[in-house]
Design an enzyme around this catalytic site. Structure first.
Site, PDB file in Angstrom:
ATOM      1  N   TRP A 192      13.031 -45.541 -26.004  1.00  0.00           N
ATOM      2  CA  TRP A 192      12.577 -44.231 -25.547  1.00  0.00           C
ATOM      3  C   TRP A 192      12.248 -43.389 -26.771  1.00  0.00           C
ATOM      4  CZ3 TRP A 192      14.505 -39.245 -26.508  1.00  0.00           C
ATOM      5  CH2 TRP A 192      13.755 -38.231 -25.874  1.00  0.00           C
ATOM      6  N   GLU A 233      10.909 -46.908 -21.735  1.00  0.00           N
ATOM      7  CA  GLU A 233      11.309 -45.822 -20.827  1.00  0.00           C
ATOM      8  C   GLU A 233      10.344 -44.647 -20.895  1.00  0.00           C
ATOM      9  OE1 GLU A 233      15.190 -44.250 -21.712  1.00  0.00           O
ATOM     10  OE2 GLU A 233      15.139 -42.808 -20.066  1.00  0.00           O
ATOM     11  N   LYS A 235       8.812 -40.821 -19.493  1.00  0.00           N
ATOM     12  CA  LYS A 235       9.373 -39.521 -19.155  1.00  0.00           C
ATOM     13  C   LYS A 235       8.251 -38.603 -18.700  1.00  0.00           C
ATOM     14  CE  LYS A 235      12.535 -36.165 -21.183  1.00  0.00           C
ATOM     15  NZ  LYS A 235      13.777 -36.120 -21.959  1.00  0.00           N
ATOM     16  N   ASP A 266      14.287 -44.046 -15.448  1.00  0.00           N
ATOM     17  CA  ASP A 266      15.348 -43.043 -15.543  1.00  0.00           C
ATOM     18  C   ASP A 266      15.182 -42.107 -14.344  1.00  0.00           C
ATOM     19  OD1 ASP A 266      16.472 -40.402 -16.169  1.00  0.00           O
ATOM     20  OD2 ASP A 266      16.963 -41.234 -18.127  1.00  0.00           O
ATOM     21  N   HIS A 269      13.428 -38.721 -14.707  1.00  0.00           N
ATOM     22  CA  HIS A 269      12.165 -38.605 -15.428  1.00  0.00           C
ATOM     23  C   HIS A 269      10.925 -38.535 -14.552  1.00  0.00           C
ATOM     24  CE1 HIS A 269      13.831 -40.091 -19.555  1.00  0.00           C
ATOM     25  NE2 HIS A 269      14.495 -39.071 -19.050  1.00  0.00           N
ATOM     26  N   HIS A 293      18.207 -46.123 -15.575  1.00  0.00           N
ATOM     27  CA  HIS A 293      19.055 -45.088 -16.162  1.00  0.00           C
ATOM     28  C   HIS A 293      19.485 -44.207 -14.998  1.00  0.00           C
ATOM     29  CE1 HIS A 293      18.226 -44.965 -20.764  1.00  0.00           C
ATOM     30  NE2 HIS A 293      18.808 -46.078 -20.362  1.00  0.00           N
ATOM     31  N   ASP A 301      14.987 -32.822 -15.778  1.00  0.00           N
ATOM     32  CA  ASP A 301      15.726 -33.937 -16.367  1.00  0.00           C
ATOM     33  C   ASP A 301      16.968 -33.413 -17.079  1.00  0.00           C
ATOM     34  OD1 ASP A 301      16.302 -36.455 -17.486  1.00  0.00           O
ATOM     35  OD2 ASP A 301      15.173 -35.965 -19.287  1.00  0.00           O
ATOM     36  N   ASP A 303      20.139 -34.365 -16.840  1.00  0.00           N
ATOM     37  CA  ASP A 303      21.183 -35.335 -17.190  1.00  0.00           C
ATOM     38  C   ASP A 303      22.569 -34.911 -16.756  1.00  0.00           C
ATOM     39  OD1 ASP A 303      19.828 -37.611 -18.632  1.00  0.00           O
ATOM     40  OD2 ASP A 303      19.013 -35.905 -19.736  1.00  0.00           O
ATOM     41  N   ASP A 333      22.904 -42.728 -17.801  1.00  0.00           N
ATOM     42  CA  ASP A 333      22.351 -41.839 -18.826  1.00  0.00           C
ATOM     43  C   ASP A 333      22.549 -40.386 -18.420  1.00  0.00           C
ATOM     44  OD1 ASP A 333      21.034 -40.677 -20.892  1.00  0.00           O
ATOM     45  OD2 ASP A 333      19.021 -41.277 -20.276  1.00  0.00           O
TER      46      ASP A 333
HETATM   47  C1  RNT Z   1      15.828 -39.121 -22.753  1.00  0.00           C
HETATM   48  C2  RNT Z   1      16.020 -40.481 -22.212  1.00  0.00           C
HETATM   49  C3  RNT Z   1      16.874 -41.398 -23.050  1.00  0.00           C
HETATM   50  C4  RNT Z   1      18.060 -40.717 -23.658  1.00  0.00           C
HETATM   51  C5  RNT Z   1      18.999 -41.648 -24.379  1.00  0.00           C
HETATM   52  C6  RNT Z   1      19.985 -40.913 -25.221  1.00  0.00           C
HETATM   53  O1  RNT Z   1      15.210 -38.273 -21.891  1.00  0.00           O
HETATM   54  O2  RNT Z   1      16.520 -40.410 -20.915  1.00  0.00           O
HETATM   55  O3  RNT Z   1      17.237 -42.497 -22.289  1.00  0.00           O
HETATM   56  O4  RNT Z   1      18.780 -39.966 -22.725  1.00  0.00           O
HETATM   57  O5  RNT Z   1      18.278 -42.542 -25.109  1.00  0.00           O
HETATM   58 ZN    ZN Z   2      17.157 -42.264 -20.004  1.00  0.00          ZN
END
Ligand code: RNT
Ligand code: ZN
Length: 425
Positions: A192, A233, A235, A266, A269, A293, A301, A303, A333
């Site tokens: 990523w 990955e 986004k 993810d 994302h 993720h 996003d 998290d 994640d």
């Molecule tokens: C970031 C991505 C990625 C990170 C990690 C730390 O938006 O989701 O996966 O969260 O690599």
């Molecule tokens: Zn991620």
């Protein structure tokens, strides 16, 4: 103290649940055996707010990864971080792996830049993983570094910047393969990058062309697929890359399909109204493996710690319904620095497992038969009633069976650890 359920309570409720699921043709014993063998890759970065152990990484910012909160007890070095991970893992049932990022290297006070990392800089993690009997997954760290120039790494127009990050990308694959060799377990390497542009780009093409070429360089060397799996990955946007992300979903979807590597989805994302679960069957029609993720976005996003919510449940239902568990690699994640960091891991991982268990307990064969028969009424009626089946009793029993604390009583261990370990830091 948080109350604990007695063994008798758990066993009695489980017996009833087992019989009820059996009426729908679901064998809970069989499901629990499956659960025990499905690994979840827990991310190291929840433990220290994505700071890393590298000397020059004094903090984050400007690249779209940001943990908020200042809960006390932050680990001060690799040993403390490992101690915290061990503590979290001791409260989670089932098979776990650890997902490491390259900036968790340990270089004994020497400054080693990311294009010069070697496997030995991760030897403590590898030894620790051996002791814990877990596999390691790995990530290049393309953020929190002075060579992120104008928000760009592999897609930078500056060839020196690109070369630096290409080197990092190559090195990381070798380190992952070494980890796999040492631990006897394949490593997944997720790539990523934060590359993007804050405001309206005048050229969307140039950076994507650079990224494609950089990726081709990184992946040029074939590494034994038994040792390592590459994933990319995408986004939608990040802080500082609101208008344009070079590695968008379409970009990596096409890249992964064309180059026969894995795609990382993810859950945070995508547009908030998009269903990530709906993408699984499309992606797996053309791509061999997915990396997930699992995370929870609130509005964006963000998290947040994974919950047993609709989105997560639907994700696993989709995978189980497609019998695709062997092609989906589950990783987490999220990072929340505003609550106890160890509890965050436990909550998020256990919630992920609940979603997985819920899916495995579904009498999918019945629902799919109703659908084929055109009986959409029966399909909807059963889907709704399944939601209140006693799957919680099955999860509690799963904890008991695997020697972990059922219910919410694991919080007592967290409080204890907080007073004995965290408060001393
Ligand atoms: C970031 C991505 C990625 C990170 C990690 C730390 O938006 O989701 O996966 O969260 O690599
Ligand atoms: Zn991620």
């Amino acid at each position: 103290m948080v109350p604990s359920f007695s063994e008798k309570q758990i066993q009695t409720s489980y017996e009833i649940a087992r019989e009820m699921y059996a009426l729908y043709g679901v064998d809970t014993e069989n499901v629990l055996q499956k659960m025990e063998n499905i690994p979840i890759s827990m991310h190291c970065w929840q433990g220290d707010d994505v700071r890393g152990l590298e000397m020059q990484a004094s903090g984050l910012g400007g690249d779209g990864i940001q943990a908020t909160g200042n809960y006390p007890g932050l680990p001060r070095n690799g040993d403390e971080l490992r101690q915290d991970i061990h503590q979290a893992m001791s409260l989670i049932p089932g098979k776990l792996r650890l997902n490491l990022h390259a900036f968790y290297c340990e270089t004994d006070g020497q400054s080693v830049d990311r294009n010069a990392l070697q496997t030995r800089h991760f030897s403590r993690w590898i030894e620790w993983a051996k002791k814990e009997q877990i596999g390691l997954d790995f990530n290049g760290t393309f953020f929190s570094h002075p060579k992120v120039k104008n928000g760009l790494t592999l897609s930078s127009p500056d060839p020196v910047i690109r070369a630096f990050w290409i080197e990092h990308g190559k090195i990381v694959r070798h380190i992952a393969a070494d980890m796999a060799r040492e631990l006897g377990s394949r490593s997944i390497v997720d790539l990523w990058i934060p590359d993007g542009i804050k405001d309206l780009p005048a050229d969307r093409w140039l950076y994507r062309e650079h990224l494609k070429n950089s990726l081709n360089e990184i992946f040029k060397e074939k590494i034994d697929p038994q040792l390592m799996l590459d994933a990319v990955e995408a986004k939608l946007f990040g802080i500082g890359s609101e208008a344009y992300v070079v590695g968008s979903h379409e970009f990596y979807l096409a890249y992964a399909a064309q180059n026969k590597i894995a795609l990382c989805l993810d859950a945070g994302h995508f547009h908030p109204t998009e269903q990530v679960s709906d993408k699984i069957s499309s992606v797996l029609t053309f791509i061999d493996e997915i990396l997930l993720h699992v995370t929870r976005g609130i509005r964006w996003d963000s998290d947040h710690v994974v919950n047993f919510d609709d989105q997560t449940r639907d994700l696993f239902l989709e995978i189980v319904r497609g019998d695709a568990l062997n092609r989906v690699n589950i990783a987490l994640d999220f990072f929340d620095a505003s609550i106890n960091r160890i509890a965050a891991w436990v909550i998020g991982t256990r919630s992920t497992q609940k979603a997985l268990l819920y899916a495995l307990l579904e009498p999918t064969h019945l629902l799919q038969q109703y659908e084929l028969d055109g009986d959409f009424t029966a399909r909807l009626a059963l889907m709704e009633d399944l939601k209140t089946m006693p799957f919680g009793a099955v999860y509690d029993y799963y904890c008991l069976k695997t020697g972990k604390i059922p219910g919410n009583a694991w919080m007592n261990e967290i409080r204890q650890y907080e007073s004995v370990v965290l408060s001393q830091r």
